[in-house]
Structures are given as structure tokens and as C-alpha cells.
Motif scaffolding. Structure first.
Motif: not given
Length: 691
Positions: A231-232, A441-445, A641-643, A675-678
């Protein structure tokens, strides 16, 4: 068809308006929310421990007869209830009690209680234990189960949450939980269905493995851990998708300005810097917004990489915003960029919370007209009155100091409010690979994993504060030999005022002990201009010793400083200590870091200082920090609130990170599933994409 998420928690017996309000503080509104309010540990109440064999620190169940109930009038009034079984005595002590409770615990009554053994005035004691009067017989050994322990908020106790969860479990037969994951995926990992997993963790059967449940490794728990991590991951991938659904200005590299800049540098770029720059150059030339995280250890040259990215944007006619979390770091960037770019004809603007009046109005005008190609500042760049003419690239330093939503707020300031700016995120806090894969996860590293040639390793020494005199002598001899030193004061108090006061007292005492040395002081309560003036004096060699709070953790570059003393290092995290240590070792001289601790050290404290002495590698240190302190601390995200996971534990469950990362992109195509999992796992908490 009615689903569990549609049934309000007020349906349950005993949940009125007041209790519903209390549950709402825990994010519980529906029966599904309640069933996903999961136990974070279990207690073993399956056997009664004889009172005679209890020892301090034991946690368990005792049962006996009340032989005496007293009101004790000490410093705090308390109710003291003495129990006896065939092996000995135990005292139950209550500081909060009422007359009904006192009457209930009368002499001769049988009581079963659960608590932790503490030493007391009258022998071993349980403080405020959970208890039952005239309890039913204990279940037979083969029927006893573990007791779940839930996260709480003010106004509700464990027994109430347990009984509500038991009531909610009764609805599962009629309203099973929707399983969003494909059956083939569950079969591959031999995991139970979601309804079965939820029922088991709330109410473990007697046959379930006590060891696995206590360690969080039972298949039912792991089924939920995997779904939570997923979900995260999906939530962050949604953010990426939302940003990349907007176009960006393609910034094609032109070369002239970049060549002039590289020619002006007194050093050559490392291979790692070149490799990362190639990735950034490629990203910036696309019509999709770049989303790239650049990690590099202290001193690896991230700022030069950021300047090269800025030059590519400026050459293509765009504006650049560089944002840092503190005034000191933002000012450091401003000085560096001004020294590098102004000689090339690039105009810069400076915006921070402390820039007011005409200066601010002038800076805002130059940014809005496009006259200033680069604007550098703190979170003041988020403010509504900051308008860009053609914002094409946003550089964020030390991303973990900002919430994800703050970083996303800058995307609205892109060209015509339509084109999203490219984003380059930098951090000198090396993030363990597993954590980066999940938290970003939203970023390339990209990783700059090579230090510039000539950087010497820093020798790290840990000594007790009883040897303070020796340390002061060491500072004297280093400064008399023409070098400079830092003395960092750390205080456990949250109060910035107290921290600054401690630094002032230390500076005064060192002035008295080292009369021949020039001592400066920097702390968080100085005005930006005062701070900058002291830092500047230190940089120019007009000060020998700089006393500071941890405000110097990032961004201060003084090659002649070869010694840093860190007081009470046991109070800081490993990553922060590594950052502080990186203030030295920037010149030709051998450098030293002295960790002056206050004994006795806890096991954690010893492990941290040992790791620091053993390694200069920021990534090794970050892995150790994650082991010791957990992800919320390492990322600095306790506040955002993250993580903050309900069940997942990064260290224990890191084996799931790779599989979750692989399964997420396919599931992302199923909107209802995402949507359901988040909604199920992140609930009302800040949705990273909804900014």
C-alpha cells in the motif's frame, strides 16, 4: 452489497458518540478500520506464575487471595492490595482508584492480575495491573491463547479495544474483507486470504505458534505486512504517476555555460559525479518531469552536480529554485552558487523567512520577471507570493527534512502552472538501499559513491568526559599548530533555548581555559546575519575554535578545520554523528573526531559509537542506524507521518521490499485495487499525492 468499510463503528454495542470520537483519533470510523487497527505485540497470559518465583522485570499473570487492603498516605496517596498464594506474597498498587474499586478488592476476594514486577516498599509490586475479581478457571494448556496488545489513545484502555475487536470479528462471516490481491500471488508466497489473516492476528487460536506470533513472523502477520508495504509503495507510485502525467519543459544541454563552469573549477569531477550527471542530463532533456534522488556521502560533491543541473536548465531558458531546510545550509548554497555562477553572468536571488520588506519585494520582483535565473532559500519558497516566470528545475537539499507534500507543493509553480518542474532531490544522509526503495519509491535513485582524490580518512576516538582536560589540551595544541577546531554541544532537552544556553556556557568556559585562542559561537537562536558573520570569520581563519550546537551538521566547509569534539554523542543518531564528523577531513591535514561520552553507555550507545569508530562509509553507518533506531528516526519522518507502519518492521521484514517493488507496477493498473489498499492502510493520513 454492504461492505465492512461501510458499517460505522457505532453499530457495535457500547459505542456511543463519545467513544466514537475517541476511536476517530485512532483513525477508526468503520468496522474495517477497527479490524485493521492491529495488535503491535502479544502478551503471554497462558499460565499463572507462582508469586514465590517472580523476579524484578518479569511480566506475567499472578493469582491469589486478598489478605489486606490499605490506603497509604505517602508522597502520593495510593491503594495497596496484598495478595497471597501458596508460594508467597505480591502487592498491587493503584495511584488512581475509586471507592468502588477499594470495596471490590476486599479481604478474602480471589484476584487474577497481569503486570510487570517492580521492587516496592512492601516487597515485589505490580503498578496498576489489569485484574479480574473471582476469575473463571484458566483454560487448559492446549486451549490457552496469547493476548493481543493494541496501540491506544487517551480515553480508551486495552480491555475495551479487545472487546470491540472481538465484536467486530463476529461480522466477518457475513461481511468478509475484500481481498485485493490475486489468488495466484498469495499461492506463490503461501499466504492466507485476508479475512483469515485478520481474524487470526486479533484472536490467535491455541494451535498457532507462540514463537512466530511473538516475533511477528506468523504467515497471517506476514500476509498483512506484505499488504501494508505494498500500500505504501503504491501510494508513492501514484504520486510519481500524477506528477509525470503533466509535461515538463525539455531542457536540452547546450554546453557553453557548462564548459565555462567546469573550466573555472580548481578540481576535476570524479567518475561517480560524471556518471550521475549523465543520468541527470538525460532526464532533464525529456518532456517528462525528472524525479531523481542523488545520494552522496559527506564531501562527495553533490553541490557541484546540482550546479551543473542548474546550468543545463538556465542554458535552456529556464529558472531554478534551490531549497534547503535551514538558513545556514541555504546560505552556504547561496554563497557557493554565487561564487560559481555570477562570474558567468547568471543572476541569483535569495529568499528566506528572514528576508523582509524592500529586500523581499525586490527579490520577488526579480524572480517573477525572470531576471533572476536561480532563487535559493528555505521553505519560504513554498509561499503563495513567490511567482516564477519560467520555473523548470527544483533542487531540494536534505529532502527528509521536508514532508513529501511540501516538496510536491513546488510543482504548482511550474511554467504557466501547466508544466511541472523537473525535481532533483539531494541528501548527504546515505539511506540504506532497502529503505530508499520503499521510502522514495516515487524517485529514481543515483549514488555518488566516490570521494574526491586526496580526502584522508578521519580518525575517530571515543573517550569518557572525565578526560575533558586532555581533550581541551588537544584542542590547544591543534590550534597553536595553525589548524582550526569545532566543539559541538548536544543536549537532550527539546528546548532550543536550553541548547543554546549550554553552548554559551561551554564557549565561556573554553574561553577561560584557552585564553590565547579566538573562540566563536553559533547556535539556532542567533539571527541569520550573526550566524553568517561568525561562520564567515571561521572560514576566513579569524577564529581558531567554533563552539556550536548541531546547527553545523550539514553544509559547512572549512578545509583548515582538522579536529571536531562532539560532546554526549550517545544522544545523537549515527547518521547525524557521521554528518558532524564530515565537517573535518576536507583539507590536506590528518583529521580527528573525538566522541566525548558520559558513562555509563547503554548497549545501543556502545553499538553506535563502535560503528562510527569502525567505518567511514556512510552507507554502512546508515544500515547500522536502521538496525538500531528504525526507519522513522533514520529518515527524520517521525513528524511527517510517513513510514509509520502498523505492523511492518523494516529490519525484520526487509525481505519483502524487493518482491513488493516487483509486484507494484502491475497492480498499479487496477485503480480499484490501488484505492482500496491505500485507503485500508493509509486511511486519513496525509495522502502523498493529494497536495
Amino acid at each position: 452489497m454492504t461492505a465492512l468499510e461501510d458499517i460505522p463503528v457505532t453499530t457495535l454495542k457500547g459505542v456511543g458518540h463519545a467513544l466514537a470520537g475517541t476511536l476517530a483519533k485512532l483513525g477508526i470510523h468503520s468496522l474495517q478500520d477497527l479490524l485493521f487497527h492491529l495488535p503491535h505485540r502479544y502478551e503471554d497470559r497462558t499460565r499463572i506464575i507462582p508469586m514465590g518465583s517472580l523476579r524484578v522485570g518479569d511480566v506475567g499473570v499472578a493469582e491469589g487471595e486478598v489478605v489486606k487492603t490499605d490506603l497509604v498516605m505517602g508522597r502520593r496517596r495510593s491503594l495497596q492490595v496484598t495478595l497471597r498464594d501458596s508460594s508467597g506474597f505480591l502487592v498491587l498498587r493503584f495511584f488512581h482508584f475509586n471507592a468502588a474499586q477499594k470495596n471490590q478488592l476486599a479481604e478474602g476476594v480471589r484476584v487474577r492480575c497481569y503486570g510487570e514486577v517492580r521492587p516496592g516498599r512492601a516487597g515485589y509490586e505490580f503498578y496498576h495491573p489489569e485484574y479480574q475479581v473471582n476469575p473463571p478457571p484458566m483454560p487448559a494448556t492446549g486451549e490457552a491463547t496469547l493476548t493481543p496488545v493494541y496501540p491506544l489513545t487517551e480515553g480508551i484502555q486495552q480491555p475495551r479495544v479487545r472487546s470491540l475487536c472481538q465484536q467486530a470479528l463476529g461480522y466477518l462471516k457475513r461481511y468478509p474483507i475484500r481481498d485485493w490481491l490475486p489468488p495466484t500471488l498469495l499461492a506463490d508466497y503461501q499466504l492466507p486470504a485476508i479475512t483469515e489473516a485478520v481474524a487470526l492476528v486479533h484472536s490467535p487460536p491455541a494451535s498457532a505458534s507462540v514463537t512466530l506470533l511473538m516475533e511477528g513472523r506468523h504467515p497471517a502477520q506476514q500476509r498483512l505486512v506484505m499488504e501494508e508495504l505494498l500500500a505504501h509503495q503504491l501510494s508513492l507510485l501514484q504520486v510519481r504517476e500524477q506528477i509525470q502525467a503533466r509535461e515538463a519543459l525539455p531542457l536540452l544541454p547546450t554546453g557553453e555555460l557548462a564548459e565555462s563552469f567546469l573550466d573555472s573549477l580548481p578540481f576535476r569531477l570524479t567518475g561517480a559525479q560524471g556518471h550521475v550527471l549523465a543520468e541527470i542530463r538525460q532526464d532533464l532533456s525529456q518532456p517528462l518531469p525528472m524525479l531523481r534522488l542523488v545520494q552522496g556521502d559527506v564531501g562527495s560533491g553533490k553541490t557541484v552536480v546540482a550546479a551543473m543541473a542548474a546550468i543545463q536548465a538556465i542554458s535552456a531558458g529556464g529558472q531554478v529554485a534551490l531549497m534547503a531546510p535551514t538558513e545556514i545550509l541555504a546560505e552556504q548554497h547561496f554563497q557557493n552558487f554565487r561564487n560559481w555562477l555570477e562570474p558567468l553572468g547568471v543572476e541569483l536571488a535569495w529568499l528566506s523567512g528572514k528576508v523582509k520588506g524592500r529586500s523581499r519585494a525586490g527579490a520577488l520582483e526579480r524572480v517573477a520577471s525572470g531576471q533572476a535565473s536561480v532563487v535559493i532559500g528555505t521553505h519560504a519558497l513554498f509561499q503563495d507570493d513567490v511567482h516564477f516566470q519560467r520555473l523548470a528545475l527544483v533542487i531540494v537539499d536534505e529532502q527528509h527534512r521536508f514532508g513529501v507534500h511540501q516538496r510536491l507543493a513546488l510543482r504548482e509553480k511550474g511554467v504557466e502552472g501547466r508544466l511541472a518542474p523537473h525535481q532533483l532531490i539531494m541528501t548527504a544522509t546515505p539511506i540504506p538501499r532497502t529503505l530508499a526503495m520503499s521510502a522514495y519509491a516515487d524517485l529514481d535513485t543515483s549514488v555518488i559513491d566516490e570521494l574526491p582524490p586526496g580526502r584522508k580518512p578521519i580518525e575517530t576516538i571515543a573517550i569518557p568526559d572525565s578526560r575533558r582536560d586532555d581533550v581541551i589540551e588537544r584542542v590547544r595544541s591543534a590550534c597553536e599548530a595553525g589548524r582550526q577546531a569545532y566543539w559541538v554541544c548536544t543536549l537532550i532537552e527539546e528546548s532550543e533555548a536550553l541548547q543554546c544556553q549550554a553552548a554559551e556556557v561551554t564557549a565561556q568556559s573554553l574561553l577561560e581555559r584557552l585564553p590565547g585562542l579566538r573562540v566563536g559561537l553559533v547556535h539556532g537562536r542567533l539571527k541569520a546575519a550573526e550566524k553568517a558573520a561568525v561562520m564567515d570569520s571561521f572560514k576566513r581563519g579569524e577564529l581558531d575554535l567554533l563552539v556550536a550546537t548541531t546547527v553545523i551538521e550539514v553544509g559547512v566547509d572549512v578545509p583548515n578545520a582538522s579536529l571536531i569534539i562532539i560532546e554526549n554523542p550517545e544522544r545523537l543518531g549515527l547518521a547525524q554523528l557521521h554528518q558532524l564528523r564530515g565537517r573535518v577531513g576536507r583539507g590536506e591535514e590528518a583529521s580527528y573526531c573525538v566522541l566525548m561520552y558520559h558513562p555509563p553507555l547503554s548497549l545501543n550507545g556502545k553499538a553506535r559509537l563502535q560503528a562510527l569508530r569502525e567505518s567511514q562509509d556512510g552507507f554502512f553507518i546508515a544500515e547500522k542506524d536502521l538496525e538500531i533506531r528504525g526507519p522513522g528516526e533514520v529518515l527524520g519522518t517521525r513528524q511527517t507521518g510517513m513510514m509509520q507502519f502498523r505492523l511492518a518492521d523494516f529490519e525484520r521484514d526487509k525481505g519483502w521490499i524487493e518482491p513488493v517493488r516487483e509486484m507494484a507496477p502491475a497492480l498499479l493498473k487496477d485503480r480499484a485495487c490501488v484505492e482500496g489498499l491505500v485507503r485500508r492502510w493509509l486511511g486519513e493520513r496525509t495522502r502523498y499525492g493529494d497536495v
